[in-house]
Every structure is written in C-alpha cells, then in structure tokens.
Enzyme design. Structure first.
Site, short mmCIF file in Angstrom:
data_model
loop_
_atom_site.label_atom_id
_atom_site.label_comp_id
_atom_site.label_asym_id
_atom_site.label_seq_id
_atom_site.Cartn_x
_atom_site.Cartn_y
_atom_site.Cartn_z
NE ARG A 174 -3.13 2.54 2.74
CZ ARG A 174 -3.35 3.26 3.82
NH1 ARG A 174 -2.85 2.88 4.97
NH2 ARG A 174 -4.09 4.35 3.77
CD GLU A 188 -8.35 -0.02 2.82
OE1 GLU A 188 -8.67 -0.41 3.96
OE2 GLU A 188 -7.93 1.12 2.59
#
Ligand code: ADP
Length: 399
Positions: free
Chosen positions: A90, A384
């Site tokens: 990320r 996510e």
C-alpha cells in the site's frame, strides 16, 4: 496457485496479510508494531484459530521483515521464501504519476520518493517497506498500490482548486483523494449485490472509519471524492477536522500564538474531528455512548460527523444527476447501524427507505434498503489487502 503477501507499512509498524491466490484464502495475517521503539511486538494469526504473539527488540524495518519471514517458516506457514510469488505494497500518495498499480522498479521507487511531500508521514514509510521486501524476497514480483490512483479518473472540474492555476501546474496542488483501494473494492461488491454491471452504475461509496472519505463513482470510475490534496479534507473524522475555512486556521494561529505550520497541522490532524468536538474520544463508539448518556458535545460531534457525510452524499447526487446505490463501509460504516440509519433516514424525501431488520444484521454484505426504495443502500465489508493481492496477480500476468 500462488502466494501473495499484502503489506501496509507505517512509520513504526508493518501489517500484512498472506493470501493463496486465486482462491483468495487468507493463510496468515498480522502485524509488527513499535519497530525501532522499545518492546516491539509481533502478532501473527494463522491456520484454524492459531496465534503467535511475542515481544522483542526489533531495531529497524529491515530486521522486522527478516523476523517476519523467519516466523512464517518457523510457524510452518511457508516452507521456503521462494513460495511467496508476489508482494503488494500500500502506498498512500501516487500523485499524478501513478494512475494505477504498478510493478516496482528503481524508477518507481525514485518517483514515490519524489512525491513524498504529498504524504510526508506515509510515503517514506511505505518506501522503506518496499525496499526491505525487495531485498528479502528478490524473486517475488513487487507491486505498489496507491490510495490515490483510483481518483485519477476525476475530471479537472472536480480536482482543480480555485487558486492561481500555477499552483496546480507548477506545484501539483490539486485534489488527489485517498482510500481509493477501499472504494475500488466495495464498488465491485456493490455491483454484485445489485446484480448490475458496474460500468452502468452511479454509486456513492462512504468509507467511514477513523479516516473517512466519500466517493462519487460514475460508470465504475471515480468522479469526485471528499479528501483533497491530503487526507485532511472532507468529512469530520476521528481526529481530523475535514473541510475548514483556511482563514479560520490563520486566525487560530494568531490568537493561540502558534507560529509553526506543523504545529497547527498537528492540531487539525490529531486533535480535531470527533475527538476535538466531543473532548471525549476519537472512537465513535465512546462518543456515541457519551452522547446517549447526555453529553451534549458528544452528541454534537456525532451530529456534525453525520451531517458532513450527508453534505457529500447530497452534493454527489446532484453532480452525478442521480444515484443507483449508496455504500457504507469501514469501521463505522460496516458496524454502526445507528449511524447508517440516521444518515439514510435523512434521505427519506428522495424515496430512500431503510429496511430496519436488514440494517441491524451484522458482519455481512447486504442491501439495507427496502425493495421499494428509490435508491439501493448497501453495507459492504471492505478488504483493501485483498484488492492489493488481486492487483499483484493481475500485474504478474501481464509481466
Ligand atoms: P481505520 O482503518 O481508518 O483506522 P476503521 O475502519 O478500523 O479505521 O474504523 C475505526 C472506527 O470504527 C472507530 O471510530 C470505531 O469506533 C468504529 N467501529 C469499529 N467497530 C465498531 C462497532 N462495532 N460499532 C460502531 N463503531 C465501530
């Protein structure tokens, strides 16, 4: 079958989720916290309800990665490092460079470093993570997934600020948004719930967690979003102010004798929002309990939070010329039936009708509006890490 690990690196923490792909089974997940601080701790969940927890000295990120890999072997989660085929990271800010996830090479590393100012707390930490894993797992495909990239489809009318145009051209000052990976994940799930193609839908995705952002999604693409140049803007959050008149900030600096921009940004980022208004807590559960017990400022904090969410929903319905589905996700959006109810009830004038029974169910993706409702309202659990793992698999295929 391949194993893919999704990594979220913070300034002193490393969170991970190891997936078997394409089945999307979670093999292990966990975190290392207090890296470089005394008493670092490691927590790994794996197998059927098994858990490893320990406290030890972990001096830096490189050592944290080495310890994590060693533990994955010791706990027999993997037998060899070579089993991990891909690592997805990320990355908070991708600026205008990154319009989608990318395979990491030296050029990508240099660009992420170049735009570190767009997310000074996050990008440098994300980069340290990328570098450490590239060293530890040199054969694995390394992928960067940006929180901002989903919003790169926004039209200029929604991302250019009303400041001198040179600010945008020369300094890159514009709306970038965030939470893109979450919005991208939940809109797909929402299209499944609606049983309609994403490309034909107008959706509003409300990611309501400690950080919160609302996203207008037109035909599967981000059309507008509430966060701005940084994740400080938009709705009221746990500790972030959301939108505010900059002149009020300048006035506060004068009145409070604050001379450092970083000090005032610290107040707006860490001491505002639900915490700042209520004076009780940054956690919406604590604030809600205090409100129920008669604390007026806590009630005001929740009212303002919900009002700001409603502001954006209303704005985006107008901007998109209607809406087919409204999605609630993240900590508050997934779990707080009362917040969802209060927001949806304010949309009754549009013929939006809440199904109270469905709204009170927990832990599932479901439609929480009645069949008669003009707009379908949904609760979707975000993931996510899974989105990151999917991006790794897709990019690896194109290699
Ligand atoms: P982030 O990932 O941004 O740190 P989360 O998505 O985990 O944040 O959301 C944190 C918020 O979710 C907190 O304000 C917390 O109060 C809220 N939350 C978590 N669980 C519940 C619950 N069961 N009921 C109501 N709110 C909850």
């Amino acid at each position: 079958m391949e194993k893919v690990i999704a990594i979220n690196s913070g300034s002193s923490s490393l969170k991970f989720k190891l997936f078997m792909m394409p089945t999307e089974e979670v093999i292990a997940s966990g975190k290392i916290e207090r890296i470089g601080i005394q008493d670092s701790n490691i927590d790994i969940k794996y197998g059927l309800g098994r858990r490893y927890q320990a406290t030890m000295e972990i001096a830096n990120y490189k050592i944290a990665v080495a310890i994590l890999m060693e533990m994955l072997i010791k706990l027999e989660i993997i037998r060899d490092y070579m089993e991990i085929d891909g690592v997805g990271h990320r990355v908070v800010a991708g600026g205008e460079y990154f319009k989608q996830s990318v395979i990491v090479d030296d050029e990508v590393v240099a660009k992420i470093a170049k735009i570190a100012d767009l997310a000074p707390l996050h990008n440098p930490a994300n980069l340290i993570g990328i570098k450490a894993f590239r060293e530890a797992l040199p054969y694995a495909c390394s992928v960067a997934v940006f929180d901002t990239s989903f919003h790169q489809t926004m039209p200029a009318v929604n991302y250019v600020y009303s400041t001198p145009y040179e600010w945008y051209e020369k300094l890159g000052i514009r709306r970038y948004g965030a939470h893109g990976t979450s919005h991208r994940y939940v809109i797909k799930e929402a299209a499944n719930l609606l049983n309609r193609p994403l490309e034909k839908l107008k959706l509003i995705s409300c990611h309501l967690g400690a950080g919160a952002s609302i996203c207008a999604v037109k035909n599967g693409k981000s059309y507008n979003t509430s966060m701005g140049f940084t994740p400080l803007a938009g709705v009221t959050m746990a500790t972030r102010s959301g939108d505010i008149d900059v002149s009020a900030v300048a006035y506060a600096m004068n009145q409070l004798n604050i001379t450092s921009i970083n000090d005032i940004l610290d107040i707006l980022n860490k001491k505002s929002g639900l915490l700042g208004i209520s004076g009780v807590s940054s956690d919406s559960r604590d604030v809600s309990v205090a409100a129920k017990n008669g604390n007026e400022r806590a009630q005001l904090a929740m009212d303002i939070f919900e009002r700001t969410v409603l502001d954006y929903i209303g704005q985006y319905i107008a901007e998109m010329g209607g809406v087919d589905g409204i999605i609630f996700t993240a900590g508050i959006g997934e779990n707080s039936s009362s917040v969802r109810a209060r927001i949806v009830e304010k949309l009754a004038y549009m013929g939006i009708e809440l199904d109270v029974q469905e709204n009170n169910k927990r832990g599932i993706n479901n439609i929480i509006s009645t069949p008669n409702s003009n707009v379908t309202v949904m609760r979707v659990m975000t993931d996510e890490e899974l989105m990151i793992a999917r991006d790794v698999v897709n990019l690896k295929k194109q290699q």
